[in-house]
Design a protein around this motif. Structure first.
Motif, PDB file in Angstrom:
ATOM      1  N   VAL A   1       3.841   6.977   7.125  1.00  0.00           N
ATOM      2  CA  VAL A   1       4.993   7.194   6.253  1.00  0.00           C
ATOM      3  C   VAL A   1       4.492   7.990   5.052  1.00  0.00           C
ATOM      4  CG1 VAL A   1       6.807   6.122   4.870  1.00  0.00           C
ATOM      5  CG2 VAL A   1       6.069   5.041   6.997  1.00  0.00           C
ATOM      6  N   THR A   2       5.068   9.175   4.845  1.00  0.00           N
ATOM      7  CA  THR A   2       4.646  10.038   3.754  1.00  0.00           C
ATOM      8  C   THR A   2       4.806   9.318   2.423  1.00  0.00           C
ATOM      9  OG1 THR A   2       5.430  11.900   5.072  1.00  0.00           O
ATOM     10  CG2 THR A   2       4.941  12.344   2.765  1.00  0.00           C
ATOM     11  N   HIS A   3       3.816   9.424   1.578  1.00  0.00           N
ATOM     12  CA  HIS A   3       3.772   8.836   0.236  1.00  0.00           C
ATOM     13  C   HIS A   3       3.708   7.310   0.244  1.00  0.00           C
ATOM     14  CE1 HIS A   3       4.510  12.826  -1.250  1.00  0.00           C
ATOM     15  NE2 HIS A   3       5.691  12.869  -0.651  1.00  0.00           N
TER      16      HIS A   3
ATOM     17  N   THR B   1      -0.588   5.014   6.091  1.00  0.00           N
ATOM     18  CA  THR B   1      -0.755   5.393   7.489  1.00  0.00           C
ATOM     19  C   THR B   1      -0.539   4.176   8.377  1.00  0.00           C
ATOM     20  OG1 THR B   1      -3.122   4.975   7.388  1.00  0.00           O
ATOM     21  CG2 THR B   1      -2.412   7.227   6.942  1.00  0.00           C
ATOM     22  N   ALA B   2      -0.378   4.433   9.658  1.00  0.00           N
ATOM     23  CA  ALA B   2      -0.149   3.358  10.625  1.00  0.00           C
ATOM     24  C   ALA B   2      -1.296   2.369  10.572  1.00  0.00           C
ATOM     25  CB  ALA B   2      -0.008   3.938  12.018  1.00  0.00           C
ATOM     26  N   GLY B   3      -0.944   1.083  10.587  1.00  0.00           N
ATOM     27  CA  GLY B   3      -1.950   0.040  10.564  1.00  0.00           C
ATOM     28  C   GLY B   3      -2.228  -0.528   9.188  1.00  0.00           C
ATOM     29  N   GLU B   4      -1.758   0.133   8.148  1.00  0.00           N
ATOM     30  CA  GLU B   4      -1.990  -0.372   6.798  1.00  0.00           C
ATOM     31  C   GLU B   4      -1.006  -1.482   6.465  1.00  0.00           C
ATOM     32  OE1 GLU B   4      -2.279   2.298   3.465  1.00  0.00           O
ATOM     33  OE2 GLU B   4      -3.160   3.848   4.730  1.00  0.00           O
ATOM     34  N   VAL B   5      -1.439  -2.414   5.648  1.00  0.00           N
ATOM     35  CA  VAL B   5      -0.561  -3.459   5.126  1.00  0.00           C
ATOM     36  C   VAL B   5      -0.118  -2.997   3.741  1.00  0.00           C
ATOM     37  CG1 VAL B   5      -0.403  -5.866   4.429  1.00  0.00           C
ATOM     38  CG2 VAL B   5      -1.768  -5.240   6.417  1.00  0.00           C
ATOM     39  N   VAL B   6       1.202  -2.910   3.541  1.00  0.00           N
ATOM     40  CA  VAL B   6       1.745  -2.431   2.272  1.00  0.00           C
ATOM     41  C   VAL B   6       2.742  -3.441   1.717  1.00  0.00           C
ATOM     42  CG1 VAL B   6       1.430   0.011   2.809  1.00  0.00           C
ATOM     43  CG2 VAL B   6       3.557  -1.111   3.420  1.00  0.00           C
ATOM     44  N   THR B   7       2.929  -3.392   0.423  1.00  0.00           N
ATOM     45  CA  THR B   7       3.924  -4.224  -0.242  1.00  0.00           C
ATOM     46  C   THR B   7       4.981  -3.297  -0.817  1.00  0.00           C
ATOM     47  OG1 THR B   7       2.213  -5.830  -0.798  1.00  0.00           O
ATOM     48  CG2 THR B   7       4.285  -5.976  -2.007  1.00  0.00           C
ATOM     49  N   VAL B   8       6.231  -3.490  -0.380  1.00  0.00           N
ATOM     50  CA  VAL B   8       7.337  -2.638  -0.824  1.00  0.00           C
ATOM     51  C   VAL B   8       8.495  -3.517  -1.287  1.00  0.00           C
ATOM     52  CG1 VAL B   8       6.727  -0.729   0.717  1.00  0.00           C
ATOM     53  CG2 VAL B   8       8.318  -2.477   1.500  1.00  0.00           C
ATOM     54  N   LYS B   9       9.452  -2.904  -1.964  1.00  0.00           N
ATOM     55  CA  LYS B   9      10.633  -3.641  -2.407  1.00  0.00           C
ATOM     56  C   LYS B   9      11.480  -4.026  -1.201  1.00  0.00           C
ATOM     57  CE  LYS B   9      10.698  -2.058  -7.038  1.00  0.00           C
ATOM     58  NZ  LYS B   9      11.494  -1.951  -8.223  1.00  0.00           N
ATOM     59  N   ASP B  10      12.177  -5.157  -1.321  1.00  0.00           N
ATOM     60  CA  ASP B  10      12.975  -5.700  -0.229  1.00  0.00           C
ATOM     61  C   ASP B  10      13.972  -4.699   0.335  1.00  0.00           C
ATOM     62  OD1 ASP B  10      11.707  -8.119  -0.357  1.00  0.00           O
ATOM     63  OD2 ASP B  10      13.240  -9.071  -1.596  1.00  0.00           O
TER      64      ASP B  10
END
Length: 152
Positions: A11-13, A16-25
């Motif tokens: 996902v741009t910005h 990459t695939a496989g990463e653990v990310v924290t995003v808004k609900d």
């Protein structure tokens, strides 16, 4: 509130695939999850992360030198794609990234992962168009495409 997700695609910005990310609900609920770009993070998901990392490693262009060779080929060549079009040059459907990857390989170029090709705006008419390919984290190559109407 925030949600912890595992990215299943680049996902741009964001990552990459496989990463653990924290995003808004809202971003997770309205964009990432419906498009299947991410899955909810769970304790048992580490195995899935490892499998995606291994698959990406096998698909990726291994070295910077290979990426630069592929970029040189893409800079020197124009790829021709044959598509069904109406009388005014408007395509029935559009040219997909899978079509572009197949056309590059057919023309004798490097094998490209369709997920690494970015086409903005979408190709919906005949003529000359541009796209870009992320060959390596440090190498982005332009891709020139000539879309030709198929003979009826």
């Amino acid at each position: 509130m925030t949600t912890k997700l595992i990215l299943t695609h680049d996902v741009t910005h964001l990552g990459t695939a496989g990463e653990v990310v924290t995003v808004k609900d809202g971003y997770a609920r309205n964009y990432l999850l419906p498009r299947r770009l991410a899955t909810p993070w769970t304790k048992g998901a580490q195995r899935q992360i490892d499998q995606m990392t291994e698959a990406r490693r096998r698909r990726a262009i291994v070295s910077l030198e290979q990426a630069q060779e592929a970029r040189d080929w893409l800079n020197e060549n124009v790829v021709t794609v044959i598509a069904s079009a109406g009388a005014n040059g408007r395509l029935f459907g559009g040219v997909t990234t899978a079509d572009l990857a197949a056309a590059v390989k057919e023309a004798g170029g490097p094998a490209l992962d369709r997920r690494k090709i970015e086409v903005v705006p979408p190709i919906k008419s005949t003529g000359r168009h541009s796209a870009s390919v992320r060959l390596h984290p440090d190498v982005v190559a332009p891709l020139e495409v000539d879309v030709v109407a198929a003979a009826r």
